[in-house]
Design a protein around this motif. Structure first.
Motif, PDB file in Angstrom:
ATOM      1  N   GLY A   1       0.579   6.448   8.659  1.00 60.57           N
ATOM      2  CA  GLY A   1       1.306   5.921   7.496  1.00 60.57           C
ATOM      3  C   GLY A   1       2.802   5.923   7.715  1.00 60.57           C
ATOM      4  O   GLY A   1       3.559   6.438   6.892  1.00 60.57           O
TER       5      GLY A   1
ATOM      6  N   ILE B   1       8.093   8.539   3.267  1.00 54.74           N
ATOM      7  CA  ILE B   1       8.279   9.752   4.064  1.00 54.74           C
ATOM      8  C   ILE B   1       7.853   9.510   5.512  1.00 54.74           C
ATOM      9  O   ILE B   1       8.536   9.943   6.449  1.00 54.74           O
ATOM     10  CB  ILE B   1       7.478  10.914   3.423  1.00 54.74           C
ATOM     11  CG1 ILE B   1       8.101  11.291   2.066  1.00 54.74           C
ATOM     12  CG2 ILE B   1       7.427  12.128   4.344  1.00 54.74           C
ATOM     13  CD1 ILE B   1       7.244  12.244   1.217  1.00 54.74           C
TER      14      ILE B   1
ATOM     15  N   ASP C   1      -6.507   1.531   8.882  1.00 52.71           N
ATOM     16  CA  ASP C   1      -6.697   2.019   7.515  1.00 52.71           C
ATOM     17  C   ASP C   1      -7.293   3.419   7.566  1.00 52.71           C
ATOM     18  O   ASP C   1      -8.403   3.616   8.066  1.00 52.71           O
ATOM     19  CB  ASP C   1      -7.633   1.054   6.765  1.00 52.71           C
ATOM     20  CG  ASP C   1      -7.816   1.445   5.306  1.00 52.71           C
ATOM     21  OD1 ASP C   1      -7.411   2.561   4.916  1.00 52.71           O
ATOM     22  OD2 ASP C   1      -8.371   0.622   4.546  1.00 52.71           O
TER      23      ASP C   1
ATOM     24  N   ALA D   1      -8.645   5.032   5.366  1.00 50.93           N
ATOM     25  CA  ALA D   1      -9.918   5.163   4.650  1.00 50.93           C
ATOM     26  C   ALA D   1     -11.092   5.094   5.629  1.00 50.93           C
ATOM     27  O   ALA D   1     -12.201   5.524   5.309  1.00 50.93           O
ATOM     28  CB  ALA D   1     -10.044   4.075   3.597  1.00 50.93           C
TER      29      ALA D   1
ATOM     30  N   ILE E   1      -2.528   8.720  -0.443  1.00 48.54           N
ATOM     31  CA  ILE E   1      -2.462   7.875  -1.640  1.00 48.54           C
ATOM     32  C   ILE E   1      -2.593   8.743  -2.886  1.00 48.54           C
ATOM     33  O   ILE E   1      -3.203   9.819  -2.855  1.00 48.54           O
ATOM     34  CB  ILE E   1      -3.536   6.763  -1.640  1.00 48.54           C
ATOM     35  CG1 ILE E   1      -4.931   7.344  -1.377  1.00 48.54           C
ATOM     36  CG2 ILE E   1      -3.195   5.696  -0.614  1.00 48.54           C
ATOM     37  CD1 ILE E   1      -6.052   6.316  -1.510  1.00 48.54           C
TER      38      ILE E   1
ATOM     39  N   PRO F   1       8.379  16.363  -5.648  1.00 48.08           N
ATOM     40  CA  PRO F   1       8.673  14.960  -5.957  1.00 48.08           C
ATOM     41  C   PRO F   1       9.797  14.394  -5.078  1.00 48.08           C
ATOM     42  O   PRO F   1      10.883  14.962  -4.994  1.00 48.08           O
ATOM     43  CB  PRO F   1       9.088  15.007  -7.428  1.00 48.08           C
ATOM     44  CG  PRO F   1       8.348  16.195  -7.977  1.00 48.08           C
ATOM     45  CD  PRO F   1       8.335  17.192  -6.860  1.00 48.08           C
TER      46      PRO F   1
ATOM     47  N   ASP G   1       8.066   4.880  -2.792  1.00 39.84           N
ATOM     48  CA  ASP G   1       7.268   3.947  -3.607  1.00 39.84           C
ATOM     49  C   ASP G   1       6.174   4.676  -4.388  1.00 39.84           C
ATOM     50  O   ASP G   1       5.610   4.113  -5.336  1.00 39.84           O
ATOM     51  CB  ASP G   1       6.593   2.898  -2.713  1.00 39.84           C
ATOM     52  CG  ASP G   1       7.608   2.039  -1.975  1.00 39.84           C
ATOM     53  OD1 ASP G   1       8.782   1.997  -2.397  1.00 39.84           O
ATOM     54  OD2 ASP G   1       7.222   1.414  -0.953  1.00 39.84           O
TER      55      ASP G   1
ATOM     56  N   ASN H   1       6.631   7.173  -6.244  1.00 40.73           N
ATOM     57  CA  ASN H   1       7.228   7.549  -7.541  1.00 40.73           C
ATOM     58  C   ASN H   1       8.104   6.407  -8.053  1.00 40.73           C
ATOM     59  O   ASN H   1       9.323   6.503  -8.072  1.00 40.73           O
ATOM     60  CB  ASN H   1       8.085   8.814  -7.383  1.00 40.73           C
ATOM     61  CG  ASN H   1       7.227  10.042  -7.130  1.00 40.73           C
ATOM     62  OD1 ASN H   1       6.269  10.289  -7.848  1.00 40.73           O
ATOM     63  ND2 ASN H   1       7.578  10.800  -6.099  1.00 40.73           N
TER      64      ASN H   1
HETATM   65  P1  NDP Z   1       4.363   5.824   0.124  1.00 46.15           P
HETATM   66  O1  NDP Z   1       3.372   5.259  -0.818  1.00 46.15           O
HETATM   67  O2  NDP Z   1       5.815   5.578  -0.093  1.00 46.15           O
HETATM   68  O3  NDP Z   1       4.007   5.380   1.634  1.00 46.15           O
HETATM   69  C1  NDP Z   1       2.714   5.569   2.094  1.00 46.15           C
HETATM   70  C2  NDP Z   1       2.633   5.256   3.565  1.00 46.15           C
HETATM   71  O4  NDP Z   1       1.297   5.572   3.989  1.00 46.15           O
HETATM   72  C3  NDP Z   1       2.855   3.802   3.881  1.00 46.15           C
HETATM   73  O5  NDP Z   1       3.410   3.683   5.166  1.00 46.15           O
HETATM   74  C4  NDP Z   1       1.436   3.234   3.835  1.00 46.15           C
HETATM   75  O6  NDP Z   1       1.217   2.123   4.674  1.00 46.15           O
HETATM   76  C5  NDP Z   1       0.666   4.391   4.399  1.00 46.15           C
HETATM   77  N1  NDP Z   1      -0.707   4.359   3.917  1.00 46.15           N
HETATM   78  C6  NDP Z   1      -1.145   4.405   2.640  1.00 46.15           C
HETATM   79  N2  NDP Z   1      -2.467   4.293   2.613  1.00 46.15           N
HETATM   80  C7  NDP Z   1      -2.866   4.159   3.901  1.00 46.15           C
HETATM   81  C8  NDP Z   1      -4.115   3.975   4.514  1.00 46.15           C
HETATM   82  N3  NDP Z   1      -5.244   3.893   3.808  1.00 46.15           N
HETATM   83  N4  NDP Z   1      -4.157   3.873   5.859  1.00 46.15           N
HETATM   84  C9  NDP Z   1      -3.026   3.937   6.591  1.00 46.15           C
HETATM   85  N5  NDP Z   1      -1.817   4.093   6.065  1.00 46.15           N
HETATM   86  C10 NDP Z   1      -1.739   4.202   4.731  1.00 46.15           C
HETATM   87  O7  NDP Z   1       4.056   7.383   0.119  1.00 46.15           O
HETATM   88  P2  NDP Z   1       5.015   8.638   0.417  1.00 46.15           P
HETATM   89  O8  NDP Z   1       5.867   8.367   1.560  1.00 46.15           O
HETATM   90  O9  NDP Z   1       5.605   9.058  -0.862  1.00 46.15           O
HETATM   91  O10 NDP Z   1       3.907   9.736   0.789  1.00 46.15           O
HETATM   92  C11 NDP Z   1       3.649  10.161   2.122  1.00 46.15           C
HETATM   93  C12 NDP Z   1       2.840  11.447   2.066  1.00 46.15           C
HETATM   94  O11 NDP Z   1       3.583  12.432   1.348  1.00 46.15           O
HETATM   95  C13 NDP Z   1       1.504  11.324   1.331  1.00 46.15           C
HETATM   96  O12 NDP Z   1       0.526  12.096   1.984  1.00 46.15           O
HETATM   97  C14 NDP Z   1       1.815  11.886  -0.039  1.00 46.15           C
HETATM   98  O13 NDP Z   1       0.655  12.371  -0.682  1.00 46.15           O
HETATM   99  C15 NDP Z   1       2.790  12.979   0.320  1.00 46.15           C
HETATM  100  N6  NDP Z   1       3.647  13.423  -0.770  1.00 46.15           N
HETATM  101  C16 NDP Z   1       4.513  12.557  -1.399  1.00 46.15           C
HETATM  102  C17 NDP Z   1       5.316  13.026  -2.426  1.00 46.15           C
HETATM  103  C18 NDP Z   1       6.240  12.137  -3.173  1.00 46.15           C
HETATM  104  O14 NDP Z   1       6.773  12.563  -4.212  1.00 46.15           O
HETATM  105  N7  NDP Z   1       6.521  10.924  -2.727  1.00 46.15           N
HETATM  106  C19 NDP Z   1       5.278  14.440  -2.839  1.00 46.15           C
HETATM  107  C20 NDP Z   1       4.353  15.254  -2.099  1.00 46.15           C
HETATM  108  C21 NDP Z   1       3.590  14.743  -1.111  1.00 46.15           C
HETATM  109  P3  NDP Z   1       1.408   0.607   4.118  1.00 46.15           P
HETATM  110  O15 NDP Z   1       2.904   0.415   4.035  1.00 46.15           O
HETATM  111  O16 NDP Z   1       0.798  -0.263   5.144  1.00 46.15           O
HETATM  112  O17 NDP Z   1       0.770   0.544   2.774  1.00 46.15           O
END
Ligand code: NDP
Length: 245
Positions: free
Chosen positions: A13, A18, A64, A66, A94, A187, A191, A193
């Protein structure tokens, strides 16, 4: 020399948020970085170009999370591309929220598949290739410690599972000199939040009065990935601006 010179990392991801900040930081610290994404091909390609323009190496793979087999294939492809593997960052995750009454069990299964199953499967695949002194860094969440609000029971469960799995994997891989840790962000501005009103409410709960920035989380990942962090393993490490304080 840079702290991660000669190391190879893979980040799940890595196209946004992050994960993208982690990819950029590990590359800036000298690592060759492969990363996966689900949908954001243009963003992924732009990050690769940006890193290559700075003379470092990056490689983006559509996979993916998933689909655990796709994650395992992506890790094998990254090893084929860069020849070895030192650092795995399980970041893809997610957040699907719903009231208890309406929570679709498909969302339960999808969140569990991406946030938990893929972390285990990815670590399984990476462990086959990883060198002594390797690093597995799982991005959990403070939600493992505090749900905070209604609608988040399943998300919190997945991050609690990450924390528990991290302790188990630390035991599995410790004898090989590989450390496994969970970083638990509070937090953070991504995207995930998107709602300014919710974010204002969250700011009120943080000791520092603001959300985290993606590069602040990436900085902690860079430290854990480095040789400086060689005695930290099996830990759930909170980085939350005082959200739990
Ligand atoms: P974003 O939604 O901003 O970004 C998610 C990233 O993960 C994107 O690059 C997306 O790819 C990728 N991704 C999502 N689903 C899949 C999938 N099924 N397969 C492969 N890649 C996937 O999330 P964050 O950066 O906020 O979160 C990153 C991690 O940090 C997560 O594990 C989240 O739970 C954790 N986290 C986040 C917090 C927050 O406040 N933001 C707080 C605590 C933890 P694509 O662009 O292709 O969709």
């Amino acid at each position: 020399t840079k702290p991660l010179e000669g190391k190879v990392a893979i980040v799940t991801g890595g196209s946004r948020g992050i994960g993208a900040a982690i990819v950029r930081r590990l590359a800036a610290d000298g690592a060759s970085v492969a990363f996966t994404f689900a949908n954001s091909k243009d963003k992924a390609d732009a990050i690769v170009s940006e890193i290559e323009a700075k003379g470092a190496r990056a490689f983006a793979i559509q996979a993916d999370s998933a689909d655990a087999a796709a994650v395992q294939k992506a890790i094998d492809a990254a090893v084929d591309h860069f020849g070895t593997l030192d650092i795995l960052v399980n970041n893809a995750g997610i957040l699907l929220l719903s009231s208890l009454e309406d929570f679709p069990l498909e969302d339960f299964d999808r969140m569990f598949a991406v946030n938990v199953r893929a972390v285990f499967a990815g670590t399984q695949a990476a462990a086959k290739h990883m060198q002594d002194g390797g690093r597995v860094i799982n991005i959990g969440s403070v939600a493992a410690e505090r749900s905070g609000f209604p609608t988040s029971s399943v998300y919190s469960m997945t991050k609690g599972a990450v924390a528990a799995m991290t302790r188990g994997l630390a035991r599995d891989l410790g004898p090989r000199g590989i450390t496994v840790n969970a970083i638990q962000p509070g937090p953070t501005e991504t995207d995930m939040n998107p709602d300014p009103h919710s974010n204002d409410m969250l700011k009120g709960l943080m000791a520092l009065g603001r959300l985290g920035e993606d590069r602040e989380i990436a900085s902690f990942v860079a430290y854990l990935a480095s040789s400086e962090a060689s005695f930290i393993t099996g830990a759930g490490l909170t980085i939350d601006g005082g959200y739990l304080a």
